[in-house]
Write a protein that holds these residues in place. Structure first.
Motif: not given
Length: 309
Positions: A182, A187, A207
């Motif tokens: 990730k 983000k 998410e």
């Protein structure tokens, strides 16, 4: 002692004067003398013209393959579409050559049928016709072998292309199967206004949905990649089987040629056997006539001796 005089020039002059007196011009006389020195080439039959045309087509195919060899194999010179076009052109060339060879085979078959119809129940020597037919079969066999050798060269190039495609696919498969970590940058890219309005639970749900979609897409791409690799493997196997089949077809052609030679020899033996049978029948009839005449003469002789005594 008198010397020997060469009269060759005198003879030529006499021949020239005689030809001119018979109406020959200088150009006609020169052409006639040239024809005595350089003979004209014999006229080729329609079969030989067609065979030479087929051979020229096969040579043109070979030149085309040699010309585009690097373009077909090298990945950086041409695109996939251009390589597909080259393969299509080669397939068209091969089909045309194969059709021409089939036409020659059909013509030989027609000549054999006509020849057998003319010589049925006729006791004559047809060795020249059989030799001509065998020669034509040999010409067709040579053309088939030439076409097979040219197509084998292109099959090797096609195998190299498919092998390169498989080599390109294998590393991608490993890369796609590696788990993707990730990224924190995704983000940080969220709008500040959204972070303030949405709660932490909603963000986690989004998410999670995004991760699920990513995994599903990754699985779909992996399955698609497996299918492509399996298809390419089957294409390579089909190419190898095609080459193997063409090799077996060539071997069968050689066996058929051998069987044809045996059939021609058997036909000649049958013709000779028919001649021997006809001669035996003639000898049998003549011997029968001789025996009948002998018995008649013997009977009359006995009757004459009996009457005389």
């Amino acid at each position: 002692m008198s010397k020997v005089r060469d009269r060759t020039e005198d003879f030529r002059d006499a021949v020239r004067v005689a030809a001119l007196s018979h109406g020959y011009t200088e150009s006609q006389l020169a052409a006639l003398m040239a024809s005595f020195i350089m003979h004209k080439a014999p006229r080729q039959s329609a079969f030989m013209k067609a065979a030479l045309k087929t051979l020229e087509s096969i040579k043109e195919l070979e030149r085309f393959i040699v010309k585009h060899r690097k373009d077909y194999v090298d990945l950086h010179r041409t695109t996939e579409q251009e390589r597909d076009n080259i393969e299509h052109e080669v397939a068209v060339f091969v089909k045309v050559c194969k059709d021409q060879i089939d036409i020659l085979k059909n013509r030989i078959h027609d000549e054999e049928t006509e020849g057998s119809g003319r010589t049925w129940l006729q006791f004559r020597d047809d060795a020249s016709h059989a030799d001509m037919v065998a020669h034509k079969h040999g010409v067709v066999l040579i053309l088939s072998e030439k076409l097979h050798s040219v197509t084998a060269q292109f099959d090797q190039l096609r195998s190299v292309r498919f092998q390169d495609a498989m080599n390109r696919v294998m590393p991608r498969r490993k890369v796609h199967r590696l788990p993707q970590p990730k990224s924190e940058a995704s983000k940080s890219d969220l709008p500040k206004l959204g972070e303030q309005e949405l709660s932490s639970g909603t963000i986690r749900v989004q998410e999670q949905l995004l991760d699920d979609e990513t995994r599903a897409l990754q699985v779909e791409l992996t399955n698609l990649l497996d299918a492509v690799q399996e298809t390419e493997t089957k294409m390579v196997e089909m190419s190898a089987l095609n080459h193997l089949m063409s090799t077996h077809v060539l071997q069968q052609a050689q066996q058929i040629e051998h069987l044809y030679e045996q059939a021609v020899e058997a036909t000649n033996n049958v013709v000779l056997g028919n001649k021997e049978l006809s001669q035996a029948i003639k000898r049998n009839s003549s011997s029968r006539t001789f025996l009948l005449l002998f018995f008649v003469v013997l009977t009359f002789s006995i009757l004459f001796l009996d009457w005389y005594s």
